[in-house]
Design an enzyme around this catalytic site. Structure first.
Site, PDB file in Angstrom:
ATOM      1  CG  ASP A 249      -0.142   0.125   2.528  1.00  0.00           C
ATOM      2  OD1 ASP A 249       0.878  -0.584   2.662  1.00  0.00           O
ATOM      3  OD2 ASP A 249      -0.539   0.908   3.402  1.00  0.00           O
ATOM      4  CD  GLU A 250      -0.990   4.655   3.086  1.00  0.00           C
ATOM      5  OE1 GLU A 250      -1.995   5.279   3.407  1.00  0.00           O
ATOM      6  OE2 GLU A 250      -0.109   4.311   3.918  1.00  0.00           O
ATOM      7  CB  CYS A 251       4.224   2.066  -3.133  1.00  0.00           C
ATOM      8  SG  CYS A 251       5.887   2.037  -3.852  1.00  0.00           S
TER       9      CYS A 251
END
Length: 746
Positions: free
Chosen positions: A314-316
């Protein structure tokens, strides 16, 4: 004689079938005998918990003249579903039969709860009602998560957490072990993970949205040794819980890159993160990185027998990948479309490695972006859309949407609530969740394995606060995933929960006991009269109302919803004449639009009062600190466009609007506000007032607009969203959130 008044059993989660026919059937003393197949090691493990619990009760012998009770435990083939059990209590004792040792363990948990351990008889004997339970779980995956990257907890605290999961028949413990702010697991091949990545030089004080940022100046960190990890995994296994480790990739990797800068795309040294959020230093997809990750995962697999290894995903942020020659070279050589497909390629390579070792990956719903890895299971956290998409593609799904499953959110609107990340997730909302979306067909629905509660710990620094944030929302979720559609309802749950809260209090567990807190709110609107309503979750007691400034009777008992006047209302609850629960206050300020009809053209987000537009016309301001309370209307990337209507002409002079500003949560004040009136002559809207909106120094922006003494029965309010978040800010590239509070018209 009148019939015996049967005591309601207080088992959580509610069994599929439970019947009590007599209040007292069996008496258990310290001479009780337990019969089971001692050659079955798994069964013996389950029975040990019963033996240990009975010993801890310090019971007396069965009174002379009475036969000592027996507890008979056996595995049977007639209960075909895994984890199923049957419990029967009669005058001779207890019979537990189950499909497997796990089912026996769950039968024991129900037996312990059925015995009402908080009310042991004066003679130190346990009384058991005559009861029959036939039970099995609605979902196979029943999980709780714990982030130890932001704040970590002692081994004994983690064990206590596992004990609570076991008591309520949860069977997965998702252990989030690596983060930007700290690497928490010993990896022997890479000692700098312990020496560097496990420690940050200081930690953010207060909330991320508080500006300017301040820090405590204290070094913080630590890690779990491999021996400690083994101890926790074994402890969980003995309670029939599988521990799923999470090693974040390719994002949330700044701590690892601080230890080994060559793993990043820039090669430049970075620090372990000292504040919360999303960071651009992510793993570069080099051969050196893959060697590192495969070596790390090899040590992790040796410690965790779980089939699933959680890889995050997530959230890369892709900024460094966009600027990296290596990344662009891989995109070209592999025929990838963009950096999102590069992330999918990255994850699929890790998946092939884990599959080769007999393991499966599970990841957050961002792993859908750019194409889902072939055998991946998805945890749907950004709402249910990712889970729905994955299930339609034939992938297994664990539902964990922020709306219902993020236990780091505020659970009460009371001003005494401790600091939390934001949002608002009260107990009843957790309880009323059902993990299978209506959009799925019967076949697709089979891919919904269950649900999981997530506890992120940016604002949870101590074991005591961890307990406060997790319980009793975990107990509510346990009934969601165990009982499923047969849940008996929130009121029934709260009645049973009251006993468990007493139980936890006696055990020294700091659960959030809010069931007697006053719930004070304005109801009605959309053209209907506004009323003040008072209640509590326990549906018990009476309420005393105080109004200031006083107009007439300032103090009066609450009997039914009443029409409000401008002023401050304070309400205290009483049970049997004693103050019980926290009081509530409400400031009501009437205005010309309060209670009037509001029609929205734009669609607010459902988790922020999306179905209740009247909250912005109810005379009550939302919290100055929390955008998630019941007074704020939230829009994700959308403008607010709405029409206010009166039954007859009104003389309107001014408008006042409130907005929330929290860049750390991707929340921005709008670009502008425009108010128009309906021109009957030309049958169109005519602008009568407008204003740009400046970001405030704090969290609340108020906009005043002169309407020029217009006479009308219809106003149109247009509030333009901030738009995409600029580069270099939290959430860069994403659509901003817009939060609208009271629209006051005078």
């Amino acid at each position: 004689m009148p019939p015996e008044q049967l005591v309601e059993p207080t088992v959580i989660p509610q069994p599929q079938t439970i019947k009590v026919t007599k209040n007292q059937a069996a008496i258990i003393g310290n001479d009780v005998t337990i019969e089971f197949d001692k050659e079955d090691k798994a069964l013996a493990t389950a029975v040990q918990h019963l033996e240990r619990w009975l010993t801890g009760q310090r019971l007396d012998p069965t009174p002379s003249g009475q036969k000592a009770a027996k507890i008979r435990i056996r595995i049977v083939d007639s209960l075909e579903q895994q984890e199923a059990y049957r419990l029967l209590v009669n005058k001779n004792g207890v019979n537990i039969s189950a499909s497997d040792a796990t089912g026996v363990f769950y039968g024991i948990q129900s037996l312990i709860q059925l015995s009402e351990p908080w009310e042991i008889m004066r003679t130190r004997l346990l009384k058991l009602p005559m009861a029959f339970i036939q039970d099995k779980p609605a979902f196979s995956y029943r999980g709780m998560h714990l982030d130890v990257g932001r704040h970590m907890f002692p081994v004994e605290s983690v064990k206590s957490y596992i004990d609570m999961l076991a008591r309520y028949k949860m069977n997965r413990f998702h252990w989030h072990l690596t983060e930007d702010q700290g690497w928490r697991i010993e990896i022997k091949q890479y000692p700098k993970l312990q020496e560097v990545a496990a420690y940050r030089k200081e930690t953010l004080k207060g909330h991320y949205s508080d500006q300017p940022h301040q820090f405590d100046g204290k070094r913080y960190g630590g890690f779990y040794t491999q021996e400690e990890v083994k101890e926790i995994v074994r402890y969980a296994q003995e309670r029939f819980i599988t521990v799923i480790p999470e090693i974040e990739l390719p994002g949330h990797a700044q701590a690892a890159i601080a230890a080994y800068p060559e793993l990043g795309c820039t090669g430049k040294p970075v620090e372990v993160a000292t504040k919360w959020g999303i960071f651009e230093d992510v793993y570069c997809p080099s051969e050196e990185t893959f060697t590192f990750l495969e070596n790390v995962l090899t040590e992790v697999m040796a410690l965790f027998p779980s089939e699933y290894i959680h890889i995050g995903g997530d959230e890369c942020p892709k900024t460094q990948w966009e600027q990296s020659e290596l990344c662009q070279q891989i995109i070209g050589e592999e025929g990838l479309k963009d950096e999102h497909e590069l992330q999918s390629w990255f994850i699929q390579r890790i998946e092939r490695f884990l599959n080769s070792k007999g393991r499966q990956i599970i990841g957050w719903d961002e792993i859908l972006e750019g194409g889902l890895a072939p055998n991946a299971t998805v945890m749907s956290w950004r709402g249910e859309a990712g889970g729905i998409e994955a299930a339609k593609q034939g992938h297994d799904v664990v539902m964990t949407p922020t709306t219902y499953c993020y236990f780091d959110y505020y659970q009460s609107n009371h001003p005494d609530e401790p600091l939390a990340i934001g949002g608002y997730l009260p107990l009843d909302k957790v309880y009323n969740y059902y993990p299978v979306p209506e959009e799925l067909s019967e076949e697709e629905a089979k891919h919904i394995l269950g649900a999981q509660g997530n506890v992120w710990t940016e604002y949870i620094p101590t074991p005591s606060k961890l307990q406060y944030m997790a319980y009793p929302r975990m107990q509510a979720l346990s009934e969601v995933v165990w009982t499923g559609k047969k849940k008996p309802g929130y009121s029934n749950f709260v009645k049973r929960l009251s006993h468990h809260l007493k139980w936890m209090e006696k055990e020294g567990i700091n659960a959030a006991n809010h069931i007697y807190d006053v719930d004070l709110k304005v109801v009605g609107g959309q053209g209907a009269p506004l009323r003040i309503s008072v209640s509590n979750a326990a549906e018990e007691g009476r309420f005393a109302v105080t109004k200031a400034p006083a107009t007439g009777n300032a103090d009066f008992p609450y009997t039914e919803p009443f029409e409000p006047e401008s002023g401050m209302y304070t309400v205290q609850g009483y049970v049997k004449g004693v103050k019980t629960g926290r009081p509530a206050t409400l400031q009501f300020e009437g205005h010309l639009a309060a209670g009037q009809k509001l029609t929205l053209e734009s669609k607010p987000h459902p988790k922020y009062n999306g179905g209740q537009p009247q909250v912005v016309l109810n005379g009550v301001n939302g919290s100055d600190e929390r955008y998630g309370d019941s007074e704020w209307l939230g829009f994700e990337g959308e403008d607010f466009v709405g029409t206010i209507e009166w039954e007859k002409l009104q003389l309107l002079n001014s408008a006042s609007l409130r907005f929330f500003h929290g860049p750390g949560q991707w929340i921005y004040v709008p670009e502008s506000v425009k108010i128009s009136t309906w021109d009957e002559t030309v049958q169109t809207w005519k602008a009568i007032g407008s204003s740009t909106v400046k970001a405030p120094d704090g969290k609340i922006a108020t906009v005043e607009i002169d309407l020029g003494s217009v006479r009308t029965s219809k106003l149109r309010v247009e509030i333009r969203n901030h738009g995409k978040i600029e580069a270099g800010k939290q959430g860069a590239g994403h659509e901003a959130w817009l939060f609208v509070d009271e629209i006051r018209i005078d």
